[in-house]
Design a protein around this motif. Sequence first.
Motif, PDB file in Angstrom:
ATOM      1  N   LEU A  31       0.124   5.570   0.549  1.00 53.25           N
ATOM      2  CA  LEU A  31      -0.214   5.866   1.562  1.00 53.25           C
ATOM      3  C   LEU A  31       0.870   5.934   2.550  1.00 53.25           C
ATOM      4  O   LEU A  31       1.878   5.469   2.276  1.00 53.25           O
ATOM      5  N   SER A  79      -9.980   6.344  -8.406  1.00 50.62           N
ATOM      6  CA  SER A  79      -8.557   6.434  -8.553  1.00 50.62           C
ATOM      7  C   SER A  79      -8.331   7.266  -7.472  1.00 50.62           C
ATOM      8  O   SER A  79      -7.576   8.597  -7.932  1.00 50.62           O
ATOM      9  N   GLU A  80      -8.631   7.457  -6.144  1.00 52.93           N
ATOM     10  CA  GLU A  80      -8.411   8.139  -5.293  1.00 52.93           C
ATOM     11  C   GLU A  80      -8.002   7.560  -3.789  1.00 52.93           C
ATOM     12  O   GLU A  80      -8.806   7.687  -2.976  1.00 52.93           O
ATOM     13  N   PRO A  81      -6.794   6.993  -3.850  1.00 55.85           N
ATOM     14  CA  PRO A  81      -6.471   5.960  -2.661  1.00 55.85           C
ATOM     15  C   PRO A  81      -6.496   6.724  -1.529  1.00 55.85           C
ATOM     16  O   PRO A  81      -7.163   6.371  -0.379  1.00 55.85           O
ATOM     17  N   LYS A  82      -5.980   7.866  -1.365  1.00 61.20           N
ATOM     18  CA  LYS A  82      -5.823   8.624  -0.108  1.00 61.20           C
ATOM     19  C   LYS A  82      -7.254   8.987   0.468  1.00 61.20           C
ATOM     20  O   LYS A  82      -7.588   9.125   1.700  1.00 61.20           O
ATOM     21  N   SER A 129      -1.476   2.645   6.149  1.00 60.46           N
ATOM     22  CA  SER A 129      -1.162   1.313   5.548  1.00 60.46           C
ATOM     23  C   SER A 129      -1.602   0.374   6.509  1.00 60.46           C
ATOM     24  O   SER A 129      -2.106  -0.648   6.234  1.00 60.46           O
ATOM     25  N   ASP A 167       2.448   1.016  -3.665  1.00 57.07           N
ATOM     26  CA  ASP A 167       1.587   1.205  -4.864  1.00 57.07           C
ATOM     27  C   ASP A 167       0.306   2.409  -4.933  1.00 57.07           C
ATOM     28  O   ASP A 167       0.097   2.848  -5.871  1.00 57.07           O
ATOM     29  N   TYR A 168       0.191   2.708  -3.544  1.00 64.52           N
ATOM     30  CA  TYR A 168      -0.782   3.553  -3.219  1.00 64.52           C
ATOM     31  C   TYR A 168      -0.340   4.975  -2.606  1.00 64.52           C
ATOM     32  O   TYR A 168      -1.288   5.828  -2.556  1.00 64.52           O
ATOM     33  N   CYS A 228     -10.602   1.159  -4.619  1.00 70.94           N
ATOM     34  CA  CYS A 228      -9.609   1.706  -5.417  1.00 70.94           C
ATOM     35  C   CYS A 228      -9.604   1.218  -6.947  1.00 70.94           C
ATOM     36  O   CYS A 228      -9.514   2.074  -8.000  1.00 70.94           O
ATOM     37  N   TYR A 276       0.701  -1.245   0.074  1.00 74.60           N
ATOM     38  CA  TYR A 276       0.014   0.025   0.043  1.00 74.60           C
ATOM     39  C   TYR A 276       0.867   1.350   0.137  1.00 74.60           C
ATOM     40  O   TYR A 276       0.549   2.227  -0.613  1.00 74.60           O
ATOM     41  N   GLU A 279      -9.125  -1.801  -1.548  1.00 76.61           N
ATOM     42  CA  GLU A 279      -8.792  -2.293  -2.779  1.00 76.61           C
ATOM     43  C   GLU A 279      -9.692  -2.547  -3.753  1.00 76.61           C
ATOM     44  O   GLU A 279      -9.664  -1.963  -4.942  1.00 76.61           O
TER      45      GLU A 279
END
Length: 485
Positions: free
Chosen positions: A322, A348-351, A327, A319-320, A344, A316, A341
Amino acid sequence: MRYELVMGLEVHIEMATQSKLFCTCSAAFGADPNENVCPACSGMPGLLPVLNKKAVELAITAGLVTNCHINPRSLFDKKNYYYPDLPTSYQITQFYAPICTDGHIDISTDVTGGENNNVAGTTKTIRIKQIHIEEDAGKLLHTPNTGQSLIDYNRAGVPLIEIVSQPDFRSAEEALAYLEKLRSILRCAGVSDCKMEEGSMRADINISIREPGATTLGTRTEIKNMNSLRAIARAITYEYRRHVDALEQGTEELVQETRRWDDLQNRSFAMRTKENATDYLYFPNPDIPPLDISDEWIADLRAALPEMPDVKKARYMADYALSEYDSALIAVNKDLANLFEETCALHSEPKEIANWIIGELLALMKKDEADNATRIDAPRLAQLIKMVAGGSVNRLNAKKIFAAMYWENADPAAYSEKHNLLNESDDALIKQVVSDVISANAKSVEDYRSGKIKAKDFLFGQAMRTLCGNGDPGTIKRLLDEALS
């Protein structure tokens, strides 16, 4: 400290099988008393135990995720003692040749968010002496009003593993970190749900104290069947103090004994003198043949292991993007990780997704006795985040919608429409509201223009209030700045 605390833990884990260890009775939690009982698990003579293959596979899996050696041959033994919740007067367990030995897990302590959400802590390796398979006992129910004790044999014969650590713990903080890490990896691997409130994860705490630098252990006491992390922390603190007072002030004589914890009185009480192995008259169970485990079987189970939390946390971060703190919070819970996941993959806004999970979802889970992350699914979470990003709802109302999604399984769009939570996006209307607010609050306008910046926050709040909380914050701020310029 004047004395060093020395602890070992014996953790009992109910494995996630459909049936019991040696019969086909259901192992499910929550049945009516004595509903899941047959002649075999109730101790009737003449019936031979038949080992549950799934339980063996879960025990091997537990050994793999705790870095144990899986013994190619293990044996089952009889542990002999009488207690009303043990219908056979012996427990089938593994004493002479357990299934797993010589493992370890690493724990981190002093985990904090910090200014930049970094994890600041120390890592310590806790050695695991062994993991063995055994059957659970029944449950005694005491009724103070009538003075009766009732027995429920539903749990008798449910498959357990007992994870026995070395005496490597030196604080309550380390013990809790170990239990949380153990719960995380066993849940992730599918070994158990580890619900302490249902008794599927219980810990026995072995405690002694000694002067720093001493190599011999002090008098050991054991607190049995702890099923709450908060209670475990309190019990360790109390028992350490009791041992210290006994040595320094002579308040009592320390003896090797088993004790129980009373959470209401916040103290422990003696139950019985601590037994030794010879007291149980262990002997090999002649009704169960040796358990032979091939390298191929172990390899297949290893290949089927899911990604472990520590590996997931690192992924995480990579890739993201974080933080380590975010994470770690998500990766430690399989349901949270799956939700993160899956969401996501839809947005596409993982945060932003992580913020909703860590902030809103974890807060609701703490209020929920079921502690159920799966009340929120990825499509609805992604939809709500897109509604906020697109300006159709503000964040305050989005939190209300999120709570309805959790408690009522609400659809974000339908719920916001029904409860009038959609943002008012008509610039002309908002401009008129801003103009009215400025006219009605001349003193605040004067304060702002004289340098009191916070006065604008008041004006913003008044405009939002007039719009019943449904104004687009960005539009209100823009039009307010134009009006005040």
